[in-house]
Design a protein around this motif. Structure first.
Motif, PDB file in Angstrom:
ATOM      1  N   GLN A  12       5.263   6.101 -13.820  1.00 32.57           N
ATOM      2  CA  GLN A  12       5.073   4.911 -13.105  1.00 32.57           C
ATOM      3  C   GLN A  12       4.214   3.881 -13.859  1.00 32.57           C
ATOM      4  O   GLN A  12       3.404   4.338 -14.858  1.00 32.57           O
ATOM      5  N   VAL A  13       4.539   2.664 -13.545  1.00 31.41           N
ATOM      6  CA  VAL A  13       3.896   1.590 -14.521  1.00 31.41           C
ATOM      7  C   VAL A  13       3.345   0.469 -13.448  1.00 31.41           C
ATOM      8  O   VAL A  13       4.101  -0.007 -12.574  1.00 31.41           O
ATOM      9  N   PHE A  14       2.003   0.334 -13.366  1.00 29.29           N
ATOM     10  CA  PHE A  14       1.522  -0.594 -12.565  1.00 29.29           C
ATOM     11  C   PHE A  14       0.986  -1.897 -13.263  1.00 29.29           C
ATOM     12  O   PHE A  14       0.103  -1.738 -14.017  1.00 29.29           O
ATOM     13  N   LEU A  26      -0.307   2.964  -4.402  1.00 25.13           N
ATOM     14  CA  LEU A  26       0.753   3.918  -3.784  1.00 25.13           C
ATOM     15  C   LEU A  26       1.395   3.281  -2.572  1.00 25.13           C
ATOM     16  O   LEU A  26       2.674   3.488  -2.352  1.00 25.13           O
ATOM     17  N   ARG A  27       0.547   2.668  -1.614  1.00 22.00           N
ATOM     18  CA  ARG A  27       1.171   2.276  -0.483  1.00 22.00           C
ATOM     19  C   ARG A  27       1.901   0.925  -0.517  1.00 22.00           C
ATOM     20  O   ARG A  27       3.014   0.701  -0.072  1.00 22.00           O
ATOM     21  N   ASP A  28       1.199   0.244  -0.940  1.00 14.04           N
ATOM     22  CA  ASP A  28       1.846  -1.470  -1.017  1.00 14.04           C
ATOM     23  C   ASP A  28       2.604  -1.658  -1.936  1.00 14.04           C
ATOM     24  O   ASP A  28       3.524  -2.382  -2.142  1.00 14.04           O
ATOM     25  N   HIS A  29       2.326  -1.225  -3.225  1.00 13.09           N
ATOM     26  CA  HIS A  29       3.473  -1.413  -4.360  1.00 13.09           C
ATOM     27  C   HIS A  29       4.515  -0.546  -4.593  1.00 13.09           C
ATOM     28  O   HIS A  29       5.566  -0.866  -5.052  1.00 13.09           O
ATOM     29  N   LEU A  30       4.184   0.854  -4.273  1.00 10.36           N
ATOM     30  CA  LEU A  30       5.352   1.846  -4.477  1.00 10.36           C
ATOM     31  C   LEU A  30       5.808   2.260  -3.329  1.00 10.36           C
ATOM     32  O   LEU A  30       6.779   3.268  -3.325  1.00 10.36           O
ATOM     33  N   GLY A  31       5.508   1.925  -2.276  1.00  8.90           N
ATOM     34  CA  GLY A  31       5.983   2.296  -0.862  1.00  8.90           C
ATOM     35  C   GLY A  31       5.651   3.788  -0.434  1.00  8.90           C
ATOM     36  O   GLY A  31       6.272   4.415   0.291  1.00  8.90           O
ATOM     37  N   LEU A  32       4.681   4.357  -0.798  1.00 10.01           N
ATOM     38  CA  LEU A  32       4.560   5.948  -0.582  1.00 10.01           C
ATOM     39  C   LEU A  32       3.590   5.686   0.561  1.00 10.01           C
ATOM     40  O   LEU A  32       2.218   5.694   0.233  1.00 10.01           O
ATOM     41  N   THR A  33       3.731   5.663   1.622  1.00  9.74           N
ATOM     42  CA  THR A  33       2.747   5.676   2.716  1.00  9.74           C
ATOM     43  C   THR A  33       2.455   6.918   3.362  1.00  9.74           C
ATOM     44  O   THR A  33       1.612   6.818   4.518  1.00  9.74           O
ATOM     45  N   GLY A  34       2.758   8.072   2.914  1.00 11.81           N
ATOM     46  CA  GLY A  34       2.203   9.194   3.510  1.00 11.81           C
ATOM     47  C   GLY A  34       0.520   9.492   3.114  1.00 11.81           C
ATOM     48  O   GLY A  34       0.003   9.851   4.181  1.00 11.81           O
ATOM     49  N   PRO A  62     -10.035   3.514  -8.847  1.00  3.32           N
ATOM     50  CA  PRO A  62      -9.205   2.407  -9.574  1.00  3.32           C
ATOM     51  C   PRO A  62      -8.005   2.805 -10.161  1.00  3.32           C
ATOM     52  O   PRO A  62      -8.029   3.809 -10.858  1.00  3.32           O
ATOM     53  N   VAL A  63      -7.015   2.261 -10.065  1.00  4.12           N
ATOM     54  CA  VAL A  63      -5.703   2.594 -10.549  1.00  4.12           C
ATOM     55  C   VAL A  63      -5.745   2.837 -12.142  1.00  4.12           C
ATOM     56  O   VAL A  63      -5.315   3.560 -12.845  1.00  4.12           O
TER      57      VAL A  63
END
Length: 155
Positions: A12-14, A26-34, A62-63
């Motif tokens: 993954q690249v942020f 994870l949640r907002d940019h990659l859509g993984l809401t678990g 921090p990412v």
């Protein structure tokens, strides 16, 4: 500068601020809401992920810190230990509201990976930072014991 890391086995690249908490990437940019937001200060455990195989609170990570590392979320948790924990959770119906459960499960996987046959004291120490509003702690402990195959009195 972009941050590159492994997420659930895939690169993954942020391309954003490296100080952005991993949770929001994870949640907002990659859509993984678990992985859940609970407190934002690493006190409740709802945001627990694995960073290079170790439990880590993603709300205060921090990412930029995960560059070149491996992150596993509840969506990517797999393997013998993860499968045993998930099965035990379902078998004894651990969750009530379920909000904290992804963090609980990730912490339990981390515990059993490090210590396959934990004692009650080990479980208490490993899970102390995970809060459950519904107080399912007795079932959480039992599910961990069941996943580990630890004999003892059933809760």
């Amino acid at each position: 500068m972009a941050t590159t890391f492994q997420l659930n086995g895939k690169s993954q690249v942020f391309d954003g601020d490296p100080e952005t908490p991993l949770l929001w990437v994870l949640r907002d940019h990659l859509g993984l809401t678990g992985t859940k937001y609970g407190c934002g200060v690493a006190q409740c455990g709802a945001c627990t992920v694995h960073l290079d195989g170790k439990n880590r609170r993603s709300c205060v990570t921090p990412v930029g810190m995960v560059a070149g590392k491996s992150v596993t979320t509840i969506e990517g948790a797999s393997g013998k230990v993860a499968d045993a924990v998930k099965a035990a959770w379902v078998q004894i119906d651990v969750p009530q509201c379920g909000f904290c459960q992804s963090g609980q499960v990730m912490s339990a996987i981390g515990l059993l990976t490090a210590k396959p046959k934990p004692t009650d004291k080990d479980i208490d120490a490993a899970m102390a930072g995970n809060l459950c509003r519904c107080a399912t702690y007795v079932r959480i402990r039992q599910a961990i014991k069941d996943a580990a195959g630890v004999k003892g009195e059933r809760a």
